[in-house]
Each structure stands twice: as C-alpha cells, then as structure tokens.
Design an enzyme around this catalytic site. Structure first.
Site, mmCIF file in Angstrom:
data_model
loop_
_atom_site.group_PDB
_atom_site.id
_atom_site.type_symbol
_atom_site.label_atom_id
_atom_site.label_comp_id
_atom_site.label_asym_id
_atom_site.label_seq_id
_atom_site.Cartn_x
_atom_site.Cartn_y
_atom_site.Cartn_z
ATOM 1 N N GLU A 164 7.013 5.743 -24.244
ATOM 2 C CA GLU A 164 8.459 6.003 -24.313
ATOM 3 C C GLU A 164 8.777 7.388 -23.776
ATOM 4 O O GLU A 164 7.911 8.260 -23.712
ATOM 5 C CB GLU A 164 8.930 5.908 -25.776
ATOM 6 N N ASP A 165 10.029 7.569 -23.402
ATOM 7 C CA ASP A 165 10.456 8.886 -22.923
ATOM 8 C C ASP A 165 10.777 9.832 -24.080
ATOM 9 O O ASP A 165 10.314 10.958 -24.133
ATOM 10 C CB ASP A 165 11.655 8.763 -21.962
ATOM 11 N N ASP B 71 14.511 9.387 -30.686
ATOM 12 C CA ASP B 71 15.645 10.105 -31.251
ATOM 13 C C ASP B 71 15.856 9.562 -32.670
ATOM 14 O O ASP B 71 15.130 9.933 -33.580
ATOM 15 C CB ASP B 71 16.814 9.819 -30.300
ATOM 16 N N PHE C 196 20.774 17.554 -26.149
ATOM 17 C CA PHE C 196 20.633 16.522 -25.128
ATOM 18 C C PHE C 196 19.813 17.070 -23.969
ATOM 19 O O PHE C 196 20.179 18.060 -23.344
ATOM 20 C CB PHE C 196 21.993 16.026 -24.647
ATOM 21 N N ARG D 213 17.158 12.095 -13.541
ATOM 22 C CA ARG D 213 15.834 11.536 -13.829
ATOM 23 C C ARG D 213 14.765 12.138 -12.935
ATOM 24 O O ARG D 213 13.595 12.172 -13.274
ATOM 25 C CB ARG D 213 15.836 10.015 -13.625
HETATM 26 P P1 IMP Z 1 16.951 5.909 -30.399
HETATM 27 O O1 IMP Z 1 15.616 6.536 -30.770
HETATM 28 O O2 IMP Z 1 17.079 4.464 -30.794
HETATM 29 O O3 IMP Z 1 18.090 6.748 -30.914
HETATM 30 O O4 IMP Z 1 17.144 5.867 -28.828
HETATM 31 C C1 IMP Z 1 16.350 6.591 -28.007
HETATM 32 C C2 IMP Z 1 16.862 6.416 -26.577
HETATM 33 O O5 IMP Z 1 18.081 7.152 -26.399
HETATM 34 C C3 IMP Z 1 15.847 7.017 -25.624
HETATM 35 O O6 IMP Z 1 14.922 6.062 -25.164
HETATM 36 C C4 IMP Z 1 16.734 7.558 -24.522
HETATM 37 O O7 IMP Z 1 16.988 6.549 -23.570
HETATM 38 C C5 IMP Z 1 18.033 7.934 -25.225
HETATM 39 N N1 IMP Z 1 18.074 9.372 -25.570
HETATM 40 C C6 IMP Z 1 17.982 9.920 -26.804
HETATM 41 N N2 IMP Z 1 18.062 11.261 -26.761
HETATM 42 C C7 IMP Z 1 18.184 11.585 -25.440
HETATM 43 C C8 IMP Z 1 18.289 12.844 -24.731
HETATM 44 O O8 IMP Z 1 18.285 13.956 -25.287
HETATM 45 N N3 IMP Z 1 18.409 12.753 -23.383
HETATM 46 C C9 IMP Z 1 18.422 11.558 -22.709
HETATM 47 N N4 IMP Z 1 18.307 10.380 -23.323
HETATM 48 C C10 IMP Z 1 18.198 10.380 -24.690
HETATM 49 MG MG MG Z 2 14.098 5.063 -23.597
#
Ligand code: IMP
Ligand code: MG
Length: 191
Positions: free
Chosen positions: A110-111, A114, A164, A177
C-alpha cells in the site's frame, strides 16, 4: 541544448508550494532496508506482492527490485466510499486479482494507511481466499487519524504526521504521483 532548456522550464519538482518531507535519497535507503528484511522473512515462502492501485505502483516498482527472491505480483483496484472527507470502510472491488492466492504468502503493498478502513476491509476479503499468510506493507503510516487501531503494518517505510502528503505515487486530485520525493502541500487551495 534542448534537454537543458526543458529542465529549466520544468517546475513541477521544484514547485514552491511543496515542502519536501523525505528526499529521493532517504527513500532509496529505506526501501533497501525493507527489501532486505522481506527477503530474509520470506526466504522459505511462496511470495506474491499484491499492489493496491493506483498509489502503490511506485513503491511496488522499487520494493520488488530489492527483494532477492522468486516472487510474483498482482494488482487490485478498490474504490472506498467517502462520507465527506472520511472513508466509510465500504469498498467496492473495481479490479480483482488476476490469479488465485490459495496457498500463497501474500504481502499487500500500500501507499499510505490513514484511517485504515479501506485496508482493513480489503484484508477481510483476501482473508477468505485460502492464502498461507497475509501481511501488510505500507510505504507511509499516518497513525493519527487511524480508526482501525488493531490494524498492524508489518513493514512500514516512514511514519508521517497528520498532514496531506503527495509524491512517490501519492496524489492530490490526480496530480503529483510522479514526484520522486514525498512532500507536504503547503497551501492545498493552490494545488
Ligand atoms: P484509509 O486508510 O481508508 O483512510 O484510506 C487510505 C487511502 O486514502 C490511501 O490509500 C490513499 O489513497 C488516501 N490517502 C490518505 N492519506 C493521504 C495523503 O496524505 N495523501 C494522499 N492520499 C492519501
Ligand atoms: Mg491507496
């Protein structure tokens, strides 16, 4: 020379609205460490790297080249439903894996994690498919907004503050990206 003049007019990588958090060099060093750890942990495994599109494609490309083992890769694409700015945890699979993971050692790539809602739902789905093991690697961990506190990340690149961030695969409305570093967008209204 034509190449030099192109570099001089390009301002995306030197955009003054970006504050670099992790440089290309720091990222390279950290990814190498992760690769060594994964190589040693999966020495006797049947490894498949599962990349969650699109954000993790850059991390996957670098990580896979520092894992010195036989492995395969596969991709998933999910859409997470947002309630305002927050993800709700409902996910729809837009693109499923191409191959079965039965008996495989799955490492999800994963990237950023959050709230953890999307990943936790994805892990539930993958958990029903007979894999030998499922672990999670995330380039970035943003722990402050975490809702799924029990989610454990087995391999983390960097822990980031609750801001962010963009670059190295991560976007703001589709942009950034391609940045080779991780940065904070200083003024999101300008981005
Ligand atoms: P969550 O953990 O379900 O809230 O979602 C995570 C996804 O939200 C990640 O895979 C990213 O695509 C996006 N995301 C969350 N924080 C950031 C950020 O700081 N920058 C860019 N994308 C983010
Ligand atoms: Mg993602």
């Amino acid at each position: 020379m034509a190449v030099e003049s192109t570099q001089m007019v390009s301002t995306e990588f030197t955009n003054t609205n970006l504050e670099v958090l992790y440089s290309e060099e720091q990222i390279r060093t950290r990814i190498k460490e992760l690769g060594q750890q994964i190589t040693s942990d999966y020495a006797n495994g049947d490894l498949v790297l599962v990349s969650v599109l699109k954000g993790s494609c850059v991390f996957l490309a670098d990580l896979m080249r520092v894992i010195d083992l036989p492995l395969t890769i596969d991709f998933m694409s999910v859409s997470s439903y947002k309630d305002g700015m927050r993800s709700t945890g409902d996910v729809e699979i837009l693109k499923d894996l191409s191959n079965s993971i039965r008996g495989k050692d799955v490492l999800v790539v994963e990237d950023i994690i959050d709230t953890g809602l999307t990943l936790s739902r994805l892990l539930d789905i993958l958990g029903t498919r007979g894999a030998n093991s499922i672990k999670l690697s995330s380039f970035l961990d943003k722990p402050e907004p975490r809702i799924k506190k029990e989610l454990s990340i087995d391999y983390t690149g960097f822990v980031v503050p609750n801001k962010f961030v963009v670059g190295y695969g991560l976007d703001a409305a589709g942009r950034y990206r391609n940045l080779p570093f991780i940065a904070v967008v200083k003024d999101p209204s300008v981005a």
